[in-house]
Design an enzyme around this catalytic site. Structure first.
Site, mmCIF file in Angstrom:
data_model
loop_
_atom_site.group_PDB
_atom_site.id
_atom_site.type_symbol
_atom_site.label_atom_id
_atom_site.label_comp_id
_atom_site.label_asym_id
_atom_site.label_seq_id
_atom_site.Cartn_x
_atom_site.Cartn_y
_atom_site.Cartn_z
ATOM 1 N N GLU A 110 0.801 -1.222 0.000
ATOM 2 C CA GLU A 110 0.000 0.000 0.000
ATOM 3 C C GLU A 110 0.840 1.281 0.000
ATOM 4 O O GLU A 110 0.425 2.289 -0.573
ATOM 5 C CB GLU A 110 -0.934 0.010 1.229
ATOM 6 C CG GLU A 110 -2.043 -1.018 1.187
ATOM 7 C CD GLU A 110 -3.084 -0.728 0.109
ATOM 8 O OE1 GLU A 110 -3.119 0.407 -0.414
ATOM 9 O OE2 GLU A 110 -3.848 -1.646 -0.226
ATOM 10 N N SER A 394 -53.395 -8.564 -17.290
ATOM 11 C CA SER A 394 -54.378 -7.505 -17.532
ATOM 12 C C SER A 394 -54.136 -6.231 -16.741
ATOM 13 O O SER A 394 -54.831 -5.241 -16.965
ATOM 14 C CB SER A 394 -55.788 -8.033 -17.229
ATOM 15 O OG SER A 394 -56.160 -9.003 -18.181
#
Length: 750
Positions: A110, A394
């Site tokens: 890192e 529907s």
């Protein structure tokens, strides 16, 4: 010297001129260089001034913030905590509990110059910039130091909106101050205990227990290297995922970085690299346990899943940013919905599923959501409330057929429509209803209430696909492929889309995009609020007339939603069912119920995830959608009762064949009928309940077919386009037909 060798005046001037020219050229270059230097100095001074200006407004940072373990907290609409990311028991590792090998691994991968800089590393920034420009990297692309990363995790968010010069300046300033007040070992400890490690785990000590069931000082070099490399992408490098190659590659990158930093030998790295990345993983997750949130995660699972996805869409990292997220969820409604679906409402079997979405018509807030029932211990599983691969049956008719007919054609509720034999244009395949019957001429109101398919498709032909598509788009519904006639009885949309679209009928025609999050507070105290800006999707007349007709779905003697009727509740809605595609299997595949009051819009889907391998839904359990809807709406309305809708001044009530109907004021149909007083709307919300009204028709007469359905022979109500005529071979003619249509694979039924 001869005369020929005497220098001329011009030759004597030449060296002097050249010398002057050189001096002038040199002076110009010097001026240019000085100007460039001046500009650079000016830019540096300006940049420094801007840096210190931004730094002066940097938030304060305390030791408790550096030591705290990040986790996003999610609240309900009443400001109560309902979820914390990372519910495992978090163990804070003291410095003596953190192996030096882990610290070496973290620093190597890192921030290789961690022990040499003072919070900000200009050399690292320059190296990262060069590597990114030329596409070269050794696994350490970022310019931020470990200290800067710690500051970002403690104070700022990782959202794209925070990637500004101001935030970078404040981050750098705070990193310098952190380095002044804390030792390198303390900073490493803060970082190691704070980073997100995937699967809701924060901190490497907790990760050691979760992944290996051990403490950090019990892990091997290979395991420590993997933990050190995971924070860059915790999900991607997760050893529990199926992509173990990525985790292995990252582990090896860390080992090689440790060799370059001379913390381990190449032989040690090679030996550790031979270990399987999945070796010694603990499926029981060691000494971890649930957290302190007193809400069963199964109850809120689908809602939280959508909140997390929404956060990521907005550019936040909910696992690293330590956010406070306030949502629109009504926790009591959510609990009632979950209990109804899993315990009280009858279903055909435990395998029969349901998806439910509830929105607020006033603003688009998602109030509650059901992703499934009897889902077991799955977390963030399939959310059927947002699933869009099932036909809505529907429930599409108000959205694609009758809504546009009122909006664009100004049809009255008594408009005559034809329920007669119909073939899809260009085919010999007839469209049928659930009862395989035709009822002749009927009103639009009756056709909608009884959920007849043929009148709906004929109405869509009159409207035209183009105008129907425009209407759908206004309600947040779209698809890549052009719509066809069969979509008029079945749209592939989710319960959430249905709920949001029907909410526009409920509120007078305004569509609000549904949303989950009301505000986000970042670690630095910045609050961002959210709302849905509505737009007018239809006029008030359309919304009111559609609502007035849809009331009859619950109350009419032939209404398809009678099982969901609730006494005293002012509601409107529509049912929907679908058949198996291609006629491969008889029976119902999907059953829907969508309904609303002024205060809530609910859409319910029920069915099987794999319908082809399951039994069809029986006639009895097609009502499960209605029962679930009824249970939830009854509960919601008891807490927040909705008044009836008020008729807008653009609509008139008229009597047609002794029945109350609605018509748009000043339309051609309105001119044929005399308006009536409409004070008692609730007592005349359907055709059957207004049969006692006397006729006040100016010019119409009525006859009835043998099956008792109303037929109107007046010049106004029998006016029809080519969609209401039938060709000799039974095909419906239509000038608005958008190409040849194919029959529906699952026609919408009741």
């Amino acid at each position: 010297m001869s005369n020929n060798e005497q220098p001329t005046r011009s030759s004597r001037r030449q060296p002097d001129e050249e010398r002057d020219e050189e001096q002038r050229s040199g002076g110009l270059v010097k001026k240019i260089i000085l100007s460039i230097v001046g500009v650079v100095i000016l830019l540096i001074v300006a940049g420094a001034a801007l840096f210190f200006y931004y730094a002066s407004s940097a938030p304060k940072i305390s030791q408790s913030e550096l030591a705290s373990q990040n986790g996003t907290t999610i609240y309900d609409s009443q400001n109560r905590v309902i979820s914390r990311l990372g519910l495992q028991k978090r163990e804070y590792a003291k410095d003596s509990q953190v192996p030096a090998t882990l610290k070496h691994a973290v620093v190597s991968i890192e921030d290789r110059r961690f022990y040499k800089h003072h919070g900000v590393d200009p050399i690292r920034i320059a190296g990262a910039a060069t590597a990114n420009i030329f596409g070269r990297s050794d696994g350490m692309q970022g310019g931020s130091t470990l200290t800067q990363q710690l500051v970002k995790l403690s104070v700022f968010s990782t959202a794209a909106s925070d990637r500004t010069f101001k935030r970078k300046a404040q981050e750098a300033w705070l990193a310098i101050n952190v380095e002044r007040h804390f030792s390198k070992n303390q900073i490493l400890d803060f970082y190691i205990n704070k980073v997100y490690m995937g699967n809701g785990v924060y901190g490497m000590q907790t990760a050691a227990q979760y992944y290996y069931g051990k403490d950090l000082d019990q892990l091997s070099l290979s395991q420590l290297a993997l933990l050190a490399g995971m924070p860059q992408s915790p999900t991607y490098y997760n050893p529990l995922s199926s992509n173990t190659q990525a985790a292995t590659r990252r582990r090896n990158e860390v080992l090689n970085a440790m060799v370059r930093s001379k913390y381990i030998t190449q032989a040690q790295a090679d030996k550790a690299a031979q270990d399987s990345i999945t070796a010694d993983l603990d499926s029981s997750h060691g000494n971890t346990s649930n957290g302190d949130v007193n809400v069963d995660e199964k109850v809120i699972d689908p809602y939280i899943k959508e909140v997390l996805a929404n956060l990521q869409e907005k550019g936040y990292n909910p696992y690293n940013d330590g956010l406070q997220v306030h949502t629109n969820i009504d926790l009591a409604a959510q609990k009632h919905l979950y209990n109804a679906a899993n315990n009280t409402v009858p279903f055909q079997s435990n395998q029969m599923q349901a998806g439910v979405a509830i929105t607020d018509p006033h603003n688009g807030q998602v109030v509650a959501m059901l992703g499934g029932r009897h889902t077991g211990n799955v977390v963030y599983g399939l959310n059927r409330a947002v699933q869009t691969n099932r036909s809505s049956g529907s429930t599409a008719k108000p959205l694609m057929d009758y809504g546009p007919a009122i909006e664009y054609l100004q049809w009255p509720t008594f408009k005559a429509v034809q329920d007669t034999k119909f073939y899809y244009p260009g085919t010999s395949i007839a469209l049928h209803d659930f009862d395989n019957k035709y009822k002749g001429t009927m009103t639009m109101r009756a056709a909608l209430v009884q959920s007849r398919n043929v009148p709906a498709i004929r109405t869509l032909q009159d409207v035209g696909i183009k105008r129907a598509t425009t209407f759908l788009n206004g309600l947040g519904i779209s698809q890549k492929k052009p719509y066809t006639l069969q979509n008029g009885i079945g749209l592939y949309i989710s319960p959430l889309q249905v709920s949001a679209a029907y909410a526009a009928f409920a509120n007078g025609g305004t569509y609000y995009e549904p949303y989950y999050i009301s505000s986000i507070t970042t670690q630095d105290g910045n609050v961002k609020r959210f709302s849905s800006k509505g737009h007018q999707a239809m006029n008030k007349a359309t919304a009111y007339m559609m609502t007035d007709m849809l009331k009859g779905v619950f109350t009419d003697s032939q209404g398809s939603g009678r099982e969901a009727n609730i006494s005293g509740v002012n509601q409107a809605g529509k049912t929907g069912t679908t058949n198996y595609p291609g006629g491969n299997q008889s029976g119902v595949m999907d059953s829907w119920m969508a309904g609303y009051t002024k205060n809530y819009s609910i859409a319910v889907w029920t069915g099987y995830d794999r319908p082809q391998s399951a039994s069809p839904i029986s006639d009895t359990y097609t009502n499960s959608a209605q029962w679930l809807y009824k249970s939830e709406m009854e509960y919601l309305d008891s807490r927040n009762h909705a008044s009836n809708w008020k008729m807008p001044d653009t609509v008139e009530a008229v009597r047609v064949n002794g029945k109350r109907q609605l018509v748009i004021k000043d339309s051609k149909w309105a001119l044929e009928y005399a308006a009536i007083d409409d004070d008692d709307e609730s007592s005349s919300s359907s055709e059957s309940r207004s049969s006692s009204l006397s006729s006040s028709i100016i010019s119409s007469s009525s006859v009835f077919s043998n099956n008792g359905q109303e037929q109107n022979s007046s010049s106004t109500t029998t006016q029809s386009s080519s969609a209401n005529t039938t060709t000799p071979n039974g095909n419906a003619a239509n000038n608005n037909n958008n190409g040849q249509q194919t029959p529906p694979s699952n026609a919408g039924g009741q």
